[in-house]
Motif scaffolding. Sequence first.
Motif, PDB file in Angstrom:
ATOM      1  N   PHE A 172       2.215  -2.690  18.218  1.00 40.15           N
ATOM      2  CA  PHE A 172       3.501  -2.938  17.575  1.00 40.15           C
ATOM      3  C   PHE A 172       3.254  -3.356  16.128  1.00 40.15           C
ATOM      4  N   TYR A 173       3.920  -2.678  15.213  1.00 43.19           N
ATOM      5  CA  TYR A 173       3.865  -3.008  13.791  1.00 43.19           C
ATOM      6  C   TYR A 173       5.206  -3.609  13.404  1.00 43.19           C
ATOM      7  N   LEU A 174       5.179  -4.811  12.818  1.00 44.18           N
ATOM      8  CA  LEU A 174       6.421  -5.499  12.464  1.00 44.18           C
ATOM      9  C   LEU A 174       6.715  -5.285  10.987  1.00 44.18           C
ATOM     10  N   ASN A 175       7.542  -4.301  10.718  1.00 45.50           N
ATOM     11  CA  ASN A 175       7.893  -3.915   9.355  1.00 45.50           C
ATOM     12  C   ASN A 175       8.681  -5.029   8.660  1.00 45.50           C
ATOM     13  N   GLY A 176       8.295  -5.346   7.423  1.00 39.41           N
ATOM     14  CA  GLY A 176       9.003  -6.363   6.661  1.00 39.41           C
ATOM     15  C   GLY A 176       8.477  -7.768   6.851  1.00 39.41           C
ATOM     16  N   LEU A 177       7.450  -7.949   7.673  1.00 43.85           N
ATOM     17  CA  LEU A 177       6.975  -9.285   8.009  1.00 43.85           C
ATOM     18  C   LEU A 177       6.421 -10.036   6.796  1.00 43.85           C
ATOM     19  N   GLY A 178       5.831  -9.323   5.852  1.00 44.68           N
ATOM     20  CA  GLY A 178       5.216  -9.974   4.696  1.00 44.68           C
ATOM     21  C   GLY A 178       6.202 -10.616   3.745  1.00 44.68           C
ATOM     22  N   GLY A 179       7.466 -10.245   3.861  1.00 41.57           N
ATOM     23  CA  GLY A 179       8.468 -10.788   2.948  1.00 41.57           C
ATOM     24  C   GLY A 179       8.552  -9.972   1.665  1.00 41.57           C
ATOM     25  N   LYS A 180       9.484 -10.322   0.815  1.00 43.96           N
ATOM     26  CA  LYS A 180       9.749  -9.557  -0.403  1.00 43.96           C
ATOM     27  C   LYS A 180       8.488  -9.399  -1.254  1.00 43.96           C
ATOM     28  N   GLY A 181       8.238  -8.152  -1.643  1.00 42.39           N
ATOM     29  CA  GLY A 181       7.122  -7.851  -2.531  1.00 42.39           C
ATOM     30  C   GLY A 181       5.796  -7.590  -1.856  1.00 42.39           C
ATOM     31  N   ASN A 182       5.735  -7.719  -0.524  1.00 41.12           N
ATOM     32  CA  ASN A 182       4.461  -7.558   0.182  1.00 41.12           C
ATOM     33  C   ASN A 182       4.413  -6.349   1.111  1.00 41.12           C
ATOM     34  N   GLY A 183       5.452  -5.525   1.095  1.00 37.14           N
ATOM     35  CA  GLY A 183       5.529  -4.404   2.014  1.00 37.14           C
ATOM     36  C   GLY A 183       4.413  -3.391   1.856  1.00 37.14           C
ATOM     37  N   LEU A 184       4.136  -2.986   0.628  1.00 37.63           N
ATOM     38  CA  LEU A 184       3.102  -1.979   0.396  1.00 37.63           C
ATOM     39  C   LEU A 184       1.734  -2.481   0.834  1.00 37.63           C
ATOM     40  N   GLU A 185       1.401  -3.716   0.480  1.00 32.03           N
ATOM     41  CA  GLU A 185       0.108  -4.279   0.856  1.00 32.03           C
ATOM     42  C   GLU A 185      -0.056  -4.313   2.371  1.00 32.03           C
ATOM     43  N   SER A 186       1.000  -4.668   3.073  1.00 36.11           N
ATOM     44  CA  SER A 186       0.946  -4.730   4.527  1.00 36.11           C
ATOM     45  C   SER A 186       0.727  -3.346   5.126  1.00 36.11           C
ATOM     46  N   ALA A 187       1.466  -2.361   4.631  1.00 36.89           N
ATOM     47  CA  ALA A 187       1.337  -0.993   5.138  1.00 36.89           C
ATOM     48  C   ALA A 187      -0.059  -0.432   4.891  1.00 36.89           C
ATOM     49  N   ILE A 188      -0.577  -0.637   3.692  1.00 37.48           N
ATOM     50  CA  ILE A 188      -1.895  -0.102   3.332  1.00 37.48           C
ATOM     51  C   ILE A 188      -2.994  -0.756   4.165  1.00 37.48           C
ATOM     52  N   ALA A 189      -2.951  -2.083   4.283  1.00 31.57           N
ATOM     53  CA  ALA A 189      -3.970  -2.801   5.054  1.00 31.57           C
ATOM     54  C   ALA A 189      -3.943  -2.386   6.522  1.00 31.57           C
ATOM     55  N   THR A 190      -2.744  -2.201   7.069  1.00 32.29           N
ATOM     56  CA  THR A 190      -2.626  -1.843   8.480  1.00 32.29           C
ATOM     57  C   THR A 190      -3.106  -0.419   8.721  1.00 32.29           C
ATOM     58  N   ALA A 191      -2.738   0.503   7.850  1.00 34.85           N
ATOM     59  CA  ALA A 191      -3.206   1.884   7.999  1.00 34.85           C
ATOM     60  C   ALA A 191      -4.728   1.948   7.924  1.00 34.85           C
ATOM     61  N   ASP A 192      -5.325   1.165   7.038  1.00 37.20           N
ATOM     62  CA  ASP A 192      -6.781   1.169   6.901  1.00 37.20           C
ATOM     63  C   ASP A 192      -7.470   0.745   8.193  1.00 37.20           C
ATOM     64  N   ILE A 193      -6.904  -0.242   8.886  1.00 37.76           N
ATOM     65  CA  ILE A 193      -7.480  -0.697  10.154  1.00 37.76           C
ATOM     66  C   ILE A 193      -7.213   0.314  11.270  1.00 37.76           C
ATOM     67  N   LEU A 194      -5.974   0.777  11.385  1.00 35.38           N
ATOM     68  CA  LEU A 194      -5.626   1.692  12.474  1.00 35.38           C
ATOM     69  C   LEU A 194      -6.348   3.028  12.355  1.00 35.38           C
ATOM     70  N   ASN A 195      -6.684   3.436  11.138  1.00 34.89           N
ATOM     71  CA  ASN A 195      -7.421   4.686  10.959  1.00 34.89           C
ATOM     72  C   ASN A 195      -8.836   4.621  11.544  1.00 34.89           C
ATOM     73  N   GLN A 196      -9.286   3.424  11.880  1.00 31.31           N
ATOM     74  CA  GLN A 196     -10.595   3.246  12.497  1.00 31.31           C
ATOM     75  C   GLN A 196     -10.499   3.079  14.010  1.00 31.31           C
TER      76      GLN A 196
END
Length: 297
Positions: A172-196
């Motif tokens: 489960f990925y919780l979209n928006g959890l990082g709060g304002k201004g952190n969405g891109l960082e959260s998406a990129i970090a999560t994709a990097d882990i899940l791609n492995q």
Amino acid sequence: MIYPQLHFRGQVWRPPYKASSQLLQVTSGCTWHKCKFCSLYHGTPFRVSPLSEIEADLKVIRQWQPRARRVYLTGANPFALSYNKLMHVAILLRKYLPNLVSFGMFARVTDIAPKTVEELKNLRHMKLDSINIGIETAHDETLERMNKGYQAKDILEQLSKLDKARIRYNVFYLNGLGGKGNGLESAIATADILNQLHPCIINIVSLTIFPESELYHEVLDGTYEEEPEIERLIEMRTLIERLNIKVNILGHHISNTVPITGALPDDKVALLREFDKAIAEFPEVELKAYRNRIWHL
């Protein structure tokens, strides 16, 4: 006529794709109860069902659903049970349900750590074939702020063990959890882990804050600012764009202002196009009004 009742306490949740599974309570509540955003098990203390209670429920299930093929163990994270306790439950399942094909449950990332790959393989042999895990994000700052109790490296290490044991898992990925201004960082970090890793399904749920959560009070006192709806759409789009694994995407939860489903990589272009259209056409105020109308998940 008095019908026998199963032992269910507190809130009972299951993934939508487990609708045909027989539910069996082995725990209630959550072992952690510290995630700032969560209100799913509010007011329910963690409890392990005694084996005698589990066996009594299985006798009822055998009477009323003797051909049950799939069982879903309820509670926030039954996988917190020890290897030996889970093996006892698996033995009881096979004893009372001879047509059993598989069973599954929810888990925290930390629940996997005490179990060796060999023990996980043994559980797989006993028909444990799927685990649902709320990783929420692989962005370390957000994990720490939300008090998840683990880091991105733990997600990679523990879910890799499931891959080795050939136990299917959905995250489960919780979209928006990082709060304002952190969405891109959260998406990129999560994709990097899940791609492995090799998740079967990525469930996307958009953060919706309820009064029972600690995060609700941080919103009120101004220490947490919610991620705007358009930023959330950009976050979801970025996550999907950066994923390069074969995986099913389920984003049709009520919390998502733009519901989507698809399979990567085949549907990636279509999904990205859908987000582009929504980002261009939907006003922020309209999307926010939708979220404000959600009173329960």
